[in-house]
Design a protein around this motif. Structure first.
Motif, PDB file in Angstrom:
ATOM      1  N   GLU A   8      -0.272  -1.050  -4.978  1.00 21.66           N
ATOM      2  CA  GLU A   8      -1.371  -1.973  -5.241  1.00 21.66           C
ATOM      3  C   GLU A   8      -2.233  -1.524  -6.418  1.00 21.66           C
ATOM      4  O   GLU A   8      -2.694  -2.354  -7.213  1.00 21.66           O
ATOM      5  N   ASP A   9      -2.452  -0.215  -6.526  1.00 22.58           N
ATOM      6  CA  ASP A   9      -3.227   0.311  -7.667  1.00 22.58           C
ATOM      7  C   ASP A   9      -2.538  -0.040  -8.983  1.00 22.58           C
ATOM      8  O   ASP A   9      -3.182  -0.415  -9.968  1.00 22.58           O
ATOM      9  N   VAL A  43      -1.683   7.329  -5.858  1.00 23.13           N
ATOM     10  CA  VAL A  43      -1.727   6.000  -6.458  1.00 23.13           C
ATOM     11  C   VAL A  43      -0.704   5.100  -5.763  1.00 23.13           C
ATOM     12  O   VAL A  43       0.467   5.452  -5.663  1.00 23.13           O
ATOM     13  N   SER A  44      -1.171   3.971  -5.274  1.00 21.45           N
ATOM     14  CA  SER A  44      -0.318   3.060  -4.514  1.00 21.45           C
ATOM     15  C   SER A  44       0.256   1.954  -5.388  1.00 21.45           C
ATOM     16  O   SER A  44      -0.175   1.745  -6.525  1.00 21.45           O
ATOM     17  N   ASP A  89       0.813  -1.217   0.000  1.00 20.20           N
ATOM     18  CA  ASP A  89       0.000   0.000   0.000  1.00 20.20           C
ATOM     19  C   ASP A  89       0.845   1.266   0.000  1.00 20.20           C
ATOM     20  O   ASP A  89       0.350   2.346   0.212  1.00 20.20           O
ATOM     21  N   ASN A 113      -2.894  -3.703  -9.722  1.00 24.07           N
ATOM     22  CA  ASN A 113      -4.228  -4.000 -10.258  1.00 24.07           C
ATOM     23  C   ASN A 113      -4.333  -3.611 -11.727  1.00 24.07           C
ATOM     24  O   ASN A 113      -4.939  -4.332 -12.529  1.00 24.07           O
ATOM     25  N   THR A 164      -4.593   4.704 -14.181  1.00 23.33           N
ATOM     26  CA  THR A 164      -4.614   5.167 -12.782  1.00 23.33           C
ATOM     27  C   THR A 164      -4.444   6.673 -12.628  1.00 23.33           C
ATOM     28  O   THR A 164      -4.647   7.209 -11.548  1.00 23.33           O
TER      29      THR A 164
END
Ligand code: FES
Length: 57
Positions: free
Chosen positions: A15-16, A12-13, A3, A19, A35
């Protein structure tokens, strides 16, 4: 750390980005589109690319 924030401007992480890659993003431009990371100051572009390289290998 999944994260951790990669792009401060757009919050924006890692993880983003992960994904987005899962959904087919393969390039920095794909990540930007998916993103909005890297679309403001651009300072995070190298970091995004690094994460991308890591995720795609
Ligand atoms: S930190 Fe990503 S655009 Fe500014």
């Amino acid at each position: 750390m999944e994260d951790r924030i990669i792009c401060e401007c757009m919050n924006v992480s890692y993880e983003d980005i992960k994904n987005a890659v899962k959904e087919g993003a393969k390039t920095l431009d794909d990540i930007k589109e998916a993103t909005e990371a890297g679309t403001i100051c651009g300072i995070c572009e190298d970091d995004i690319q690094e994460v991308l390289d890591e995720l795609l290998k």
